[in-house]
Design a protein around this motif. Structure first.
Motif, PDB file in Angstrom:
ATOM      1  N   GLN A  38      38.378  58.192  47.429  1.00  0.00           N
ATOM      2  CA  GLN A  38      39.451  57.618  46.633  1.00  0.00           C
ATOM      3  C   GLN A  38      39.987  56.336  47.281  1.00  0.00           C
ATOM      4  O   GLN A  38      40.232  55.350  46.593  1.00  0.00           O
ATOM      5  CB  GLN A  38      40.573  58.635  46.480  1.00  0.00           C
ATOM      6  CG  GLN A  38      41.615  58.222  45.470  1.00  0.00           C
ATOM      7  CD  GLN A  38      42.617  59.340  45.234  1.00  0.00           C
ATOM      8  OE1 GLN A  38      42.666  60.308  45.987  1.00  0.00           O
ATOM      9  NE2 GLN A  38      43.416  59.206  44.208  1.00  0.00           N
ATOM     10  N   ARG A  39      40.149  56.357  48.602  1.00  0.00           N
ATOM     11  CA  ARG A  39      40.611  55.153  49.306  1.00  0.00           C
ATOM     12  C   ARG A  39      39.624  54.009  49.155  1.00  0.00           C
ATOM     13  O   ARG A  39      40.008  52.863  48.972  1.00  0.00           O
ATOM     14  CB  ARG A  39      40.822  55.456  50.792  1.00  0.00           C
ATOM     15  CG  ARG A  39      42.181  56.015  51.092  1.00  0.00           C
ATOM     16  CD  ARG A  39      42.470  55.975  52.573  1.00  0.00           C
ATOM     17  NE  ARG A  39      41.453  56.668  53.345  1.00  0.00           N
ATOM     18  CZ  ARG A  39      41.582  57.895  53.859  1.00  0.00           C
ATOM     19  NH1 ARG A  39      42.687  58.555  53.697  1.00  0.00           N
ATOM     20  NH2 ARG A  39      40.614  58.438  54.552  1.00  0.00           N
ATOM     21  N   ARG A  40      38.323  54.323  49.227  1.00  0.00           N
ATOM     22  CA  ARG A  40      37.286  53.308  49.075  1.00  0.00           C
ATOM     23  C   ARG A  40      37.347  52.671  47.682  1.00  0.00           C
ATOM     24  O   ARG A  40      37.267  51.459  47.528  1.00  0.00           O
ATOM     25  CB  ARG A  40      35.915  53.932  49.326  1.00  0.00           C
ATOM     26  CG  ARG A  40      34.829  52.893  49.504  1.00  0.00           C
ATOM     27  CD  ARG A  40      33.473  53.508  49.790  1.00  0.00           C
ATOM     28  NE  ARG A  40      33.545  54.568  50.786  1.00  0.00           N
ATOM     29  CZ  ARG A  40      32.824  55.682  50.768  1.00  0.00           C
ATOM     30  NH1 ARG A  40      31.958  55.894  49.805  1.00  0.00           N
ATOM     31  NH2 ARG A  40      32.946  56.585  51.708  1.00  0.00           N
ATOM     32  N   MET A  41      37.527  53.502  46.664  1.00  0.00           N
ATOM     33  CA  MET A  41      37.622  52.985  45.294  1.00  0.00           C
ATOM     34  C   MET A  41      38.877  52.132  45.121  1.00  0.00           C
ATOM     35  O   MET A  41      38.833  51.084  44.496  1.00  0.00           O
ATOM     36  CB  MET A  41      37.651  54.146  44.289  1.00  0.00           C
ATOM     37  CG  MET A  41      36.305  54.768  44.054  1.00  0.00           C
ATOM     38  SD  MET A  41      35.083  53.611  43.423  1.00  0.00           S
ATOM     39  CE  MET A  41      35.746  53.285  41.817  1.00  0.00           C
ATOM     40  N   GLN A  42      39.990  52.578  45.693  1.00  0.00           N
ATOM     41  CA  GLN A  42      41.232  51.807  45.610  1.00  0.00           C
ATOM     42  C   GLN A  42      41.053  50.435  46.253  1.00  0.00           C
ATOM     43  O   GLN A  42      41.517  49.428  45.736  1.00  0.00           O
ATOM     44  CB  GLN A  42      42.369  52.554  46.317  1.00  0.00           C
ATOM     45  CG  GLN A  42      42.873  53.749  45.568  1.00  0.00           C
ATOM     46  CD  GLN A  42      43.734  53.365  44.396  1.00  0.00           C
ATOM     47  OE1 GLN A  42      44.349  52.312  44.390  1.00  0.00           O
ATOM     48  NE2 GLN A  42      43.768  54.218  43.387  1.00  0.00           N
ATOM     49  N   ARG A  64      38.234  48.771  46.622  1.00  0.00           N
ATOM     50  CA  ARG A  64      37.371  47.981  45.736  1.00  0.00           C
ATOM     51  C   ARG A  64      38.151  47.395  44.572  1.00  0.00           C
ATOM     52  O   ARG A  64      38.018  46.225  44.237  1.00  0.00           O
ATOM     53  CB  ARG A  64      36.279  48.863  45.153  1.00  0.00           C
ATOM     54  CG  ARG A  64      34.985  48.755  45.849  1.00  0.00           C
ATOM     55  CD  ARG A  64      33.943  49.434  44.988  1.00  0.00           C
ATOM     56  NE  ARG A  64      32.765  49.717  45.774  1.00  0.00           N
ATOM     57  CZ  ARG A  64      31.881  50.637  45.480  1.00  0.00           C
ATOM     58  NH1 ARG A  64      32.042  51.374  44.420  1.00  0.00           N
ATOM     59  NH2 ARG A  64      30.830  50.826  46.222  1.00  0.00           N
ATOM     60  N   ILE A  65      38.987  48.224  43.951  1.00  0.00           N
ATOM     61  CA  ILE A  65      39.783  47.773  42.816  1.00  0.00           C
ATOM     62  C   ILE A  65      40.734  46.671  43.242  1.00  0.00           C
ATOM     63  O   ILE A  65      40.870  45.651  42.571  1.00  0.00           O
ATOM     64  CB  ILE A  65      40.562  48.946  42.195  1.00  0.00           C
ATOM     65  CG1 ILE A  65      39.570  49.904  41.522  1.00  0.00           C
ATOM     66  CG2 ILE A  65      41.606  48.464  41.201  1.00  0.00           C
ATOM     67  CD1 ILE A  65      40.162  51.231  41.124  1.00  0.00           C
ATOM     68  N   ARG A  66      41.391  46.844  44.387  1.00  0.00           N
ATOM     69  CA  ARG A  66      42.309  45.814  44.892  1.00  0.00           C
ATOM     70  C   ARG A  66      41.592  44.498  45.131  1.00  0.00           C
ATOM     71  O   ARG A  66      42.125  43.428  44.819  1.00  0.00           O
ATOM     72  CB  ARG A  66      42.969  46.284  46.185  1.00  0.00           C
ATOM     73  CG  ARG A  66      44.339  46.894  45.969  1.00  0.00           C
ATOM     74  CD  ARG A  66      45.097  46.984  47.275  1.00  0.00           C
ATOM     75  NE  ARG A  66      44.338  47.690  48.303  1.00  0.00           N
ATOM     76  CZ  ARG A  66      44.530  48.961  48.636  1.00  0.00           C
ATOM     77  NH1 ARG A  66      45.460  49.665  48.054  1.00  0.00           N
ATOM     78  NH2 ARG A  66      43.801  49.520  49.571  1.00  0.00           N
ATOM     79  N   MET A  67      40.376  44.564  45.694  1.00  0.00           N
ATOM     80  CA  MET A  67      39.618  43.345  45.958  1.00  0.00           C
ATOM     81  C   MET A  67      39.252  42.627  44.664  1.00  0.00           C
ATOM     82  O   MET A  67      39.370  41.405  44.566  1.00  0.00           O
ATOM     83  CB  MET A  67      38.356  43.663  46.760  1.00  0.00           C
ATOM     84  CG  MET A  67      38.635  44.004  48.204  1.00  0.00           C
ATOM     85  SD  MET A  67      37.146  44.403  49.116  1.00  0.00           S
ATOM     86  CE  MET A  67      36.350  42.805  49.162  1.00  0.00           C
ATOM     87  N   VAL A  68      38.835  43.385  43.645  1.00  0.00           N
ATOM     88  CA  VAL A  68      38.473  42.782  42.357  1.00  0.00           C
ATOM     89  C   VAL A  68      39.697  42.141  41.706  1.00  0.00           C
ATOM     90  O   VAL A  68      39.635  41.018  41.213  1.00  0.00           O
ATOM     91  CB  VAL A  68      37.843  43.834  41.417  1.00  0.00           C
ATOM     92  CG1 VAL A  68      37.726  43.313  40.004  1.00  0.00           C
ATOM     93  CG2 VAL A  68      36.487  44.245  41.947  1.00  0.00           C
ATOM     94  N   VAL A  69      40.820  42.849  41.746  1.00  0.00           N
ATOM     95  CA  VAL A  69      42.052  42.318  41.156  1.00  0.00           C
ATOM     96  C   VAL A  69      42.475  41.045  41.874  1.00  0.00           C
ATOM     97  O   VAL A  69      42.830  40.045  41.243  1.00  0.00           O
ATOM     98  CB  VAL A  69      43.181  43.375  41.197  1.00  0.00           C
ATOM     99  CG1 VAL A  69      44.530  42.761  40.869  1.00  0.00           C
ATOM    100  CG2 VAL A  69      42.865  44.511  40.258  1.00  0.00           C
ATOM    101  N   GLU A  70      42.418  41.042  43.189  1.00  0.00           N
ATOM    102  CA  GLU A  70      42.811  39.865  43.967  1.00  0.00           C
ATOM    103  C   GLU A  70      41.869  38.693  43.681  1.00  0.00           C
ATOM    104  O   GLU A  70      42.314  37.551  43.520  1.00  0.00           O
ATOM    105  CB  GLU A  70      42.797  40.191  45.458  1.00  0.00           C
ATOM    106  CG  GLU A  70      43.249  39.054  46.347  1.00  0.00           C
ATOM    107  CD  GLU A  70      44.700  38.674  46.137  1.00  0.00           C
ATOM    108  OE1 GLU A  70      45.062  37.520  46.424  1.00  0.00           O
ATOM    109  OE2 GLU A  70      45.481  39.533  45.671  1.00  0.00           O
ATOM    110  N   GLU A  71      40.576  38.964  43.605  1.00  0.00           N
ATOM    111  CA  GLU A  71      39.600  37.917  43.321  1.00  0.00           C
ATOM    112  C   GLU A  71      39.861  37.302  41.946  1.00  0.00           C
ATOM    113  O   GLU A  71      39.845  36.086  41.779  1.00  0.00           O
ATOM    114  CB  GLU A  71      38.202  38.521  43.363  1.00  0.00           C
ATOM    115  CG  GLU A  71      37.094  37.529  43.162  1.00  0.00           C
ATOM    116  CD  GLU A  71      35.735  38.208  43.275  1.00  0.00           C
ATOM    117  OE1 GLU A  71      34.888  37.974  42.398  1.00  0.00           O
ATOM    118  OE2 GLU A  71      35.536  38.979  44.234  1.00  0.00           O
TER     119      GLU A  71
END
Length: 55
Positions: free
Chosen positions: A10-14, A16-23
């Motif tokens: 779950q932490r890994r997915m979170q 990943r999602i944060r990185m995509v949103v920031e990008e």
């Protein structure tokens, strides 16, 4: 699957999602102004990444 493994996944997915949103946020923030003759950038467009030539 243990509780620890689920939390880790779950932490890994979170992350990943944060990185995509920031990008995406960075892409949208650095658009050149349209009134200066630049075309708009489509954030949904697929970008082709050239592969280095191997000899």
């Amino acid at each position: 699957m243990t509780r620890y493994e689920r939390m880790k996944m779950q932490r890994r997915m979170q992350r990943r999602i944060r990185m995509v949103v920031e990008e995406r946020r960075m892409t949208l923030a650095h658009r050149p102004p349209v009134d200066q003759g630049f075309e708009g950038i489509d954030p949904e467009a697929t970008v082709e990444i050239p592969r280095p030539e191997t000899a």
